[in-house]
Design an enzyme around this catalytic site. Sequence first.
Site, PDB file in Angstrom:
ATOM      1  N   ALA A 123       0.793  -1.089   0.014  1.00 47.40           N
ATOM      2  CA  ALA A 123       0.032   0.038   0.115  1.00 47.40           C
ATOM      3  C   ALA A 123       0.929   1.309  -0.111  1.00 47.40           C
ATOM      4  O   ALA A 123       1.257   1.741   1.089  1.00 47.40           O
ATOM      5  CB  ALA A 123      -0.924  -0.172   1.212  1.00 47.40           C
ATOM      6  N   THR A 125       0.222   3.835  -2.946  1.00 46.88           N
ATOM      7  CA  THR A 125      -0.663   4.921  -3.830  1.00 46.88           C
ATOM      8  C   THR A 125      -1.642   5.298  -2.768  1.00 46.88           C
ATOM      9  O   THR A 125      -2.091   4.608  -1.867  1.00 46.88           O
ATOM     10  CB  THR A 125      -1.099   4.214  -4.883  1.00 46.88           C
ATOM     11  N   THR A 157      -4.136  -3.505  -4.730  1.00 53.29           N
ATOM     12  CA  THR A 157      -4.336  -4.995  -5.194  1.00 53.29           C
ATOM     13  C   THR A 157      -4.264  -6.012  -3.986  1.00 53.29           C
ATOM     14  O   THR A 157      -3.496  -5.976  -3.242  1.00 53.29           O
ATOM     15  CB  THR A 157      -3.119  -5.481  -6.086  1.00 53.29           C
ATOM     16  N   GLY A 243       9.952  -5.577  -8.742  1.00 47.64           N
ATOM     17  CA  GLY A 243       8.165  -5.920  -9.160  1.00 47.64           C
ATOM     18  C   GLY A 243       8.424  -5.253 -10.656  1.00 47.64           C
ATOM     19  O   GLY A 243       7.535  -5.993 -11.537  1.00 47.64           O
ATOM     20  N   GLY A 340     -10.298  -9.237 -36.456  1.00 46.27           N
ATOM     21  CA  GLY A 340     -11.262  -8.522 -37.233  1.00 46.27           C
ATOM     22  C   GLY A 340     -12.608  -8.225 -36.112  1.00 46.27           C
ATOM     23  O   GLY A 340     -12.448  -7.924 -34.846  1.00 46.27           O
ATOM     24  N   GLU A 364       2.650  -0.172 -11.077  1.00 53.87           N
ATOM     25  CA  GLU A 364       4.011  -0.343 -10.637  1.00 53.87           C
ATOM     26  C   GLU A 364       4.899   0.728 -11.465  1.00 53.87           C
ATOM     27  O   GLU A 364       6.061   0.404 -11.809  1.00 53.87           O
ATOM     28  CB  GLU A 364       4.587  -1.885 -10.756  1.00 53.87           C
ATOM     29  N   THR A 366       4.078   3.921 -14.122  1.00 53.79           N
ATOM     30  CA  THR A 366       3.458   4.405 -15.447  1.00 53.79           C
ATOM     31  C   THR A 366       4.890   4.172 -16.521  1.00 53.79           C
ATOM     32  O   THR A 366       5.842   4.565 -16.058  1.00 53.79           O
ATOM     33  CB  THR A 366       2.738   5.495 -15.714  1.00 53.79           C
ATOM     34  N   GLN A 368       5.637   6.802 -18.235  1.00 55.28           N
ATOM     35  CA  GLN A 368       6.011   7.915 -18.033  1.00 55.28           C
ATOM     36  C   GLN A 368       7.145   8.156 -16.963  1.00 55.28           C
ATOM     37  O   GLN A 368       8.342   8.669 -16.896  1.00 55.28           O
ATOM     38  CB  GLN A 368       5.104   9.041 -17.974  1.00 55.28           C
TER      39      GLN A 368
HETATM   40  N1  COS Z   1      16.597   1.770  -4.984  1.00 59.96           N
HETATM   41  C1  COS Z   1      17.070   2.421  -3.866  1.00 59.96           C
HETATM   42  N2  COS Z   1      16.855   3.868  -3.417  1.00 59.96           N
HETATM   43  C2  COS Z   1      16.277   4.474  -4.389  1.00 59.96           C
HETATM   44  C3  COS Z   1      15.687   4.014  -5.582  1.00 59.96           C
HETATM   45  C4  COS Z   1      15.962   2.484  -5.966  1.00 59.96           C
HETATM   46  N3  COS Z   1      15.398   2.194  -7.073  1.00 59.96           N
HETATM   47  N4  COS Z   1      15.123   5.227  -6.116  1.00 59.96           N
HETATM   48  C5  COS Z   1      15.120   6.200  -5.521  1.00 59.96           C
HETATM   49  N5  COS Z   1      15.727   5.807  -4.473  1.00 59.96           N
HETATM   50  C6  COS Z   1      16.118   6.715  -3.171  1.00 59.96           C
HETATM   51  C7  COS Z   1      17.198   7.955  -3.873  1.00 59.96           C
HETATM   52  O1  COS Z   1      18.487   7.546  -3.826  1.00 59.96           O
HETATM   53  C8  COS Z   1      16.804   9.018  -2.631  1.00 59.96           C
HETATM   54  O2  COS Z   1      17.630   8.845  -1.564  1.00 59.96           O
HETATM   55  P1  COS Z   1      18.686  10.252  -1.063  1.00 59.96           P
HETATM   56  O3  COS Z   1      17.395  10.855  -0.621  1.00 59.96           O
HETATM   57  O4  COS Z   1      19.440   9.395  -0.017  1.00 59.96           O
HETATM   58  O5  COS Z   1      19.440  10.510  -2.261  1.00 59.96           O
HETATM   59  C9  COS Z   1      15.515   8.578  -2.367  1.00 59.96           C
HETATM   60  O6  COS Z   1      15.058   7.211  -2.941  1.00 59.96           O
HETATM   61  C10 COS Z   1      14.300   9.700  -3.163  1.00 59.96           C
HETATM   62  O7  COS Z   1      14.490   9.285  -4.613  1.00 59.96           O
HETATM   63  P2  COS Z   1      14.247  10.545  -5.315  1.00 59.96           P
HETATM   64  O8  COS Z   1      14.805  11.994  -5.361  1.00 59.96           O
HETATM   65  O9  COS Z   1      14.447   9.768  -6.954  1.00 59.96           O
HETATM   66  O10 COS Z   1      12.588  10.522  -5.329  1.00 59.96           O
HETATM   67  P3  COS Z   1      11.580  11.403  -6.160  1.00 59.96           P
HETATM   68  O11 COS Z   1      10.521  11.758  -5.467  1.00 59.96           O
HETATM   69  O12 COS Z   1      12.251  12.440  -7.044  1.00 59.96           O
HETATM   70  O13 COS Z   1      10.968  10.315  -7.189  1.00 59.96           O
HETATM   71  C11 COS Z   1      10.190   8.311  -8.484  1.00 59.96           C
HETATM   72  C12 COS Z   1      11.023   9.018  -7.595  1.00 59.96           C
HETATM   73  C13 COS Z   1       9.201   9.257  -9.371  1.00 59.96           C
HETATM   74  C14 COS Z   1      10.888   7.482  -9.421  1.00 59.96           C
HETATM   75  C15 COS Z   1       8.952   7.516  -7.547  1.00 59.96           C
HETATM   76  O14 COS Z   1       8.413   8.203  -6.808  1.00 59.96           O
HETATM   77  C16 COS Z   1       8.339   6.439  -8.237  1.00 59.96           C
HETATM   78  O15 COS Z   1       8.910   5.404  -8.607  1.00 59.96           O
HETATM   79  N6  COS Z   1       7.205   6.921  -8.699  1.00 59.96           N
HETATM   80  C17 COS Z   1       6.070   5.740  -9.002  1.00 59.96           C
HETATM   81  C18 COS Z   1       5.481   5.270  -8.061  1.00 59.96           C
HETATM   82  C19 COS Z   1       4.835   3.799  -8.582  1.00 59.96           C
HETATM   83  O16 COS Z   1       5.599   2.982  -9.342  1.00 59.96           O
HETATM   84  N7  COS Z   1       3.660   3.887  -7.900  1.00 59.96           N
HETATM   85  C20 COS Z   1       2.983   2.370  -8.518  1.00 59.96           C
HETATM   86  C21 COS Z   1       2.216   1.853  -7.366  1.00 59.96           C
HETATM   87  S1  COS Z   1       2.867   1.094  -6.376  1.00 59.96           S
HETATM   88  S2  COS Z   1       2.210  -0.647  -7.194  1.00 59.96           S
END
Ligand code: COS
Length: 384
Positions: A123, A125, A157, A243, A340, A364, A366, A368
Amino acid sequence: MIRDNETLTLLVDSLSRFVRERLVPAENEVAETDEIPADIVSEMRALGLFGLTIPEEYGGLGLTMEEEVLAAFEIAKTSPAFRSLIGTNNGIGSQGLIIDGTDEQKRHYLPKLASGELIASFALTEPGSGSDAASLRTTAVRDGDHYVINGTKRFITNAPEAGIYTIMARTNPDIKGSGGISAFIVEKGTPGLSLGKIDKKMGQKGAHTCDVIFENCRVPAANIIGGNEGVGFKTAMKVLDKGRLHIAAICVGAAERMLDDALRYAMERKQFGQPIAEFQLVQAMLADSRAEIYAARSMVLDAARRRDNKQDVSTEASCCKLFASEMCGRVADRAVQIHGGAGYVSEYAVERFYRDVRLFRIYEGTTQIQQLVIARNMVRDATR
Ligand code: COS
């Protein structure tokens, strides 16, 4: 981990047979009733499907990532609802514990997840935070030996079936971003935990999502994953890296199924005096699909092997999720086109798959978000 090829082949073959003989014939029933029949769930338990990726010491099969994606290619050749039921125990629901949990937490929960006695869900989102996961607003405030959790999680989910929830909540309100977030295990039945009504989705009937609502929900402090505050966002990102690779493998399997159906149809269906598979414009759709599936399959296997070799595969996992889910959407579209008019009616599985696979480009992370992760990692690596 399966260390020899013979045992791995046996596992993959038995999964393939189970999919063909038990799951494919039940697809329509699942779509109509929105439920997976109880006898099939029992068989999935008996086959060990809930514990494919859980380490052997906790009762699972402990598959490596490469072995897991090979299994996922097979499981995905039927309705995604079946995969979804076992998906959270093998993936996002259990991986937080496996990657960052304490020994005691692992000993307590993992055997029950491996056997399928407990279903786990993940959980992250919320109504106000989807792609921008670090902006989540659910709070967890320390009160003696407990944390008091308040907030709502959305589109979760397996929440209706779950016995435990891996939840990300803000333990430090002064840190607005990711550093203020911690991960917890919350058990079903904890006072203050309730569920919303089941979402009515475009597809994936039989796989259920709903809101998970926390109102002054008191969770033992011992349930903070790994025992430390402030690292829950990183746990969630590590879980998602794995994932995303798993979902990419699922996209490959689902695309293979749709292409098999389209090929069979094209060879049977006659127009202008011959099977439509003989026409070059139909052949182009079949060939493009075959080539793209092969590309995605190769990418997924390569990234899985890299992860097994302990490499950081954040970029590769996002590349795989991006390419494989978009590829799966293109194959779904072509498979409907080859059918079709028949592709637009529910008598043919391809109509259902077309709706089911639409989710792969969204959950998991988008497409984008995968683009953003890949490009950000490129810039970071180039400035090192
Ligand atoms: N593994 C380990 N650490 C990670 C990591 C990874 N894959 N990705 C990011 N981190 C760490 C970063 O290193 C950073 O650490 P520090 O603060 O120590 O530098 C911290 O986590 C924050 O990372 P970041 O600054 O990249 O975070 P943002 O808020 O800018 O955004 C995204 C990260 C957009 C990539 C993230 O929010 C994301 O994946 N969003 C989509 C969420 C998702 O997939 N939802 C689906 C629903 S769940 S099924």
